[in-house]
Design a protein around this motif. Structure first.
Motif, mmCIF file in Angstrom:
data_model
loop_
_atom_site.group_PDB
_atom_site.id
_atom_site.type_symbol
_atom_site.label_atom_id
_atom_site.label_comp_id
_atom_site.label_asym_id
_atom_site.label_seq_id
_atom_site.Cartn_x
_atom_site.Cartn_y
_atom_site.Cartn_z
ATOM 1 N N ALA A 58 -65.229 17.932 -42.037
ATOM 2 C CA ALA A 58 -63.793 18.117 -41.864
ATOM 3 C C ALA A 58 -63.421 19.578 -41.653
ATOM 4 N N GLY A 59 -64.164 20.485 -42.273
ATOM 5 C CA GLY A 59 -63.844 21.900 -42.132
ATOM 6 C C GLY A 59 -64.326 22.505 -40.836
ATOM 7 N N ALA A 60 -65.002 21.732 -40.004
ATOM 8 C CA ALA A 60 -65.532 22.273 -38.757
ATOM 9 C C ALA A 60 -64.582 22.086 -37.584
ATOM 10 N N GLY A 61 -63.356 21.607 -37.843
ATOM 11 C CA GLY A 61 -62.419 21.369 -36.753
ATOM 12 C C GLY A 61 -62.120 22.607 -35.946
ATOM 13 N N ARG A 62 -61.930 23.727 -36.654
ATOM 14 C CA ARG A 62 -61.629 24.960 -35.947
ATOM 15 C C ARG A 62 -62.794 25.371 -35.063
ATOM 16 N N LEU A 63 -64.005 25.118 -35.557
ATOM 17 C CA LEU A 63 -65.191 25.472 -34.792
ATOM 18 C C LEU A 63 -65.271 24.655 -33.504
ATOM 19 N N MET A 64 -64.971 23.364 -33.599
ATOM 20 C CA MET A 64 -65.010 22.532 -32.418
ATOM 21 C C MET A 64 -63.946 22.947 -31.407
ATOM 22 N N ARG A 65 -62.791 23.338 -31.917
ATOM 23 C CA ARG A 65 -61.748 23.835 -31.012
ATOM 24 C C ARG A 65 -62.220 25.099 -30.304
ATOM 25 N N THR A 66 -62.975 25.904 -31.037
ATOM 26 C CA THR A 66 -63.514 27.123 -30.439
ATOM 27 C C THR A 66 -64.488 26.803 -29.319
ATOM 28 N N VAL A 67 -65.326 25.784 -29.553
ATOM 29 C CA VAL A 67 -66.270 25.385 -28.509
ATOM 30 C C VAL A 67 -65.514 24.971 -27.250
ATOM 31 N N GLY A 68 -64.461 24.174 -27.425
ATOM 32 C CA GLY A 68 -63.668 23.752 -26.276
ATOM 33 C C GLY A 68 -63.022 24.928 -25.573
ATOM 34 N N GLY A 69 -62.470 25.862 -26.357
ATOM 35 C CA GLY A 69 -61.858 27.046 -25.766
ATOM 36 C C GLY A 69 -62.853 27.898 -25.017
ATOM 37 N N GLN A 70 -64.061 28.025 -25.578
ATOM 38 C CA GLN A 70 -65.095 28.820 -24.927
ATOM 39 C C GLN A 70 -65.554 28.195 -23.615
ATOM 40 N N MET A 71 -65.765 26.887 -23.652
ATOM 41 C CA MET A 71 -66.195 26.200 -22.444
ATOM 42 C C MET A 71 -65.121 26.294 -21.364
ATOM 43 N N PHE A 72 -63.860 26.130 -21.770
ATOM 44 C CA PHE A 72 -62.767 26.210 -20.804
ATOM 45 C C PHE A 72 -62.633 27.626 -20.259
ATOM 46 N N ALA A 73 -62.845 28.635 -21.119
ATOM 47 C CA ALA A 73 -62.767 30.028 -20.668
ATOM 48 C C ALA A 73 -63.800 30.312 -19.593
ATOM 49 N N ALA A 74 -65.013 29.774 -19.783
ATOM 50 C CA ALA A 74 -66.061 29.978 -18.791
ATOM 51 C C ALA A 74 -65.659 29.359 -17.458
ATOM 52 N N GLN A 75 -65.085 28.162 -17.502
ATOM 53 C CA GLN A 75 -64.681 27.504 -16.273
ATOM 54 C C GLN A 75 -63.489 28.212 -15.631
ATOM 55 N N LEU A 76 -62.534 28.675 -16.447
ATOM 56 C CA LEU A 76 -61.398 29.413 -15.906
ATOM 57 C C LEU A 76 -61.869 30.686 -15.216
ATOM 58 N N GLY A 77 -62.786 31.410 -15.859
ATOM 59 C CA GLY A 77 -63.319 32.621 -15.249
ATOM 60 C C GLY A 77 -64.030 32.333 -13.943
ATOM 61 N N SER A 78 -64.774 31.225 -13.914
ATOM 62 C CA SER A 78 -65.485 30.848 -12.697
ATOM 63 C C SER A 78 -64.515 30.544 -11.561
ATOM 64 N N VAL A 79 -63.454 29.807 -11.861
ATOM 65 C CA VAL A 79 -62.492 29.433 -10.826
ATOM 66 C C VAL A 79 -61.711 30.653 -10.342
ATOM 67 N N VAL A 80 -61.249 31.505 -11.260
ATOM 68 C CA VAL A 80 -60.505 32.699 -10.869
ATOM 69 C C VAL A 80 -61.406 33.645 -10.065
ATOM 70 N N GLY A 81 -62.678 33.745 -10.468
ATOM 71 C CA GLY A 81 -63.608 34.582 -9.715
ATOM 72 C C GLY A 81 -63.780 34.092 -8.294
ATOM 73 N N ARG A 82 -63.908 32.780 -8.108
ATOM 74 C CA ARG A 82 -64.046 32.238 -6.760
ATOM 75 C C ARG A 82 -62.735 32.350 -5.983
ATOM 76 N N LEU A 83 -61.624 32.244 -6.700
ATOM 77 C CA LEU A 83 -60.337 32.412 -6.040
ATOM 78 C C LEU A 83 -60.186 33.834 -5.504
ATOM 79 N N SER A 84 -60.763 34.806 -6.204
ATOM 80 C CA SER A 84 -60.684 36.195 -5.742
ATOM 81 C C SER A 84 -61.427 36.407 -4.432
#
Length: 470
Positions: A166-192
């Protein structure tokens, strides 16, 4: 408590404490073997812990937030991979194009020039300048994905481990945020690698009042058009300045656009069934399937009616903005022999979008295209012919004056209002005026009725009234 007395839940909690405490993800092999009895593969658990710790260590300040530094690293890696800069000759050419474009634009609109000098920038500079806006637009979707990931992974755990996890919820949210950040960076980089100017994507992603062109992408844009670079540069510089001038003049417009985009994004919810199916076969050592699902938009369910309505409003807004930019740019570049050919190429490019723009649409569920650009441009041309540039541009002075979807369909009523205002006639009554008058009349009648029902405080003569009997 001895080691023999410790339960599997205790072992799991200790692993989480080691992980959250930043102890390098060091897990006792005996603990892993203990988890085997709970149906968890020790090797996969160890890989998962290492990945989670890496994500947690690089996480932002808040749960589920996009780690901007991570997204920036990915984007700059793609933007700078060719190592191309801007030559002094290119910089000088675009400086001259911006200077002449500013003069021409002054003849086509009364909206004043911007104070910040326009400039030629590299792809990397575009990434650094625009990434905060992309982050703002994408964060609502990132939070939704992080929440859904927490629920999906929790659903995959054995019942006896849910309390310990139960206490790992924040950690899982972090994993999602990290994965999304990588994809956002990839898309913005290609958009450039695709955008030609700061306003190329239709929304104000550059800092307020800054106009820019990317010489590295300029050559790709004009490669198959068979048009002189000088004419291309003048047209694109004029269009960029018109876009920046408009947002600088209508100071409310930038927030209006961004708010509509984020309002749409906040309505998005991840398809939990698709995510649970993905989580059931997720391999932490090979996250390509999750990345592909994020980028393809497979985790975003079909739009609801409310989202479709919000998208329609946003598309009308973008079309109204770009229609004005299109008309003003056409007027300003009338001296260019190839102006119409360049304009048509820009319209088609905006209507179709490039691969990176489509990826951005899949990532945040939104394609930033003005689907009614031609209709909006026709409206602005009709308004210009009827009342002139000054009255046309005055429609950007206040939010309630801006044309709406009905005006794009038929600008007759809008033109009539502007012509009446120019003659000094009273504005034509509408439903709002009728409703306001009825409300004021109702309040006035209510006030008179209260006065009529009030007790009479006079005695019928000039003698002051004495005490009332009790």
């Amino acid at each position: 408590m001895t080691d023999e007395d410790r339960s599997p839940e205790d072992e799991f909690q200790e692993m989480l404490r080691n992980l959250l405490g930043g102890q390098g993800g060091a897990i006792d092999p005996a603990q892993l073997e203990q988890l085997r009895s709970m149906g968890i593969d020790p090797a996969m658990a160890q890989q998962l812990m290492r990945q989670l710790q890496g994500a947690f260590a690089a996480a932002g300040d808040g749960p589920g937030e996009i780690d901007l530094s991570s997204a920036k690293t990915h984007a700059l890696h793609l933007a700078n991979k060719d190592g191309l800069g801007i030559s002094s000759g290119d910089k000088q050419d675009f400086d001259q194009a911006f200077a002449l474009a500013g003069l021409w634009l002054g003849e086509a609109t009364g909206i004043s020039d911007v104070a910040t000098p326009p400039r030629a920038i590299t792809r990397g500079q575009w990434v650094e300048a625009t990434l905060p806006v992309w982050q703002e637009l994408a964060e609502p979707v990132a939070a939704s994905i992080a929440d859904a990931m927490t629920e999906a992974i929790g659903a995959q755990l054995p019942e006896e481990m849910k309390g310990a996890a139960a206490g790992a919820g924040r950690l899982m949210r972090t994993v999602g945020g990290q994965m999304f950040a990588a994809q956002l960076g990839s898309v913005v980089g290609r958009l450039s690698l695709e955008v030609v100017s700061g306003g190329d994507v239709g929304i104000p992603v550059m800092p307020d009042g800054e106009a820019a062109i990317l010489p590295q992408n300029f050559a790709d844009f004009g490669r198959d058009l068979e048009i002189d670079d000088d004419q291309l540069a003048l047209y694109l510089a004029t269009r960029e300045l018109a876009h920046v001038r408009l947002f600088r003049h209508a100071k409310w417009l930038r927030l209006h656009v961004i708010s509509q985009v984020t309002e749409f994004a906040r309505g998005l919810h991840v398809d939990t069934d698709a995510l649970e199916d993905l989580a059931s076969r997720f391999d932490p050592s090979s996250p390509e399937e999750l990345r592909a699902a994020l980028e393809s938009g497979a985790l975003l369910p079909p739009r609801t009616e409310a989202q479709t309505a919000a998208l329609t409003r946003l598309e009308n807004l973008l079309a109204t903005i770009e229609g004005w930019v299109d008309v003003v740019t056409t007027e300003a570049t009338s001296r260019l022999p190839a102006a119409e050919r360049v304009a048509e190429a820009v319209r088609r490019r905006r209507a179709v979008g490039g691969p990176a723009e489509r990826a951005m649409g899949a990532l945040v569920g939104l394609e930033l295209r003005p689907r009614r650009l031609r209709e909006a441009a026709a409206m602005w041309r009709a308004v210009t012919e009827a009342v002139g540039t000054a009255a046309r541009d005055s429609l950007w002075d206040y939010p309630d004056l801006m044309p709406g979807a009905d005006d794009i369909d038929d600008p007759t009523a809008l033109i009539a209002r502007l012509q009446a205002a120019a003659r000094g006639d009273a504005a034509e009554r509408d439903e709002f005026d009728d409703a306001l008058e009825a409300l004021l009349a109702q309040e006035a009648q209510g006030g008179n009725g209260d006065a009529a029902d009030a007790p009479d405080d006079t005695t019928g003569d000039d003698t002051p009234e004495g005490p009332r009997p009790v």
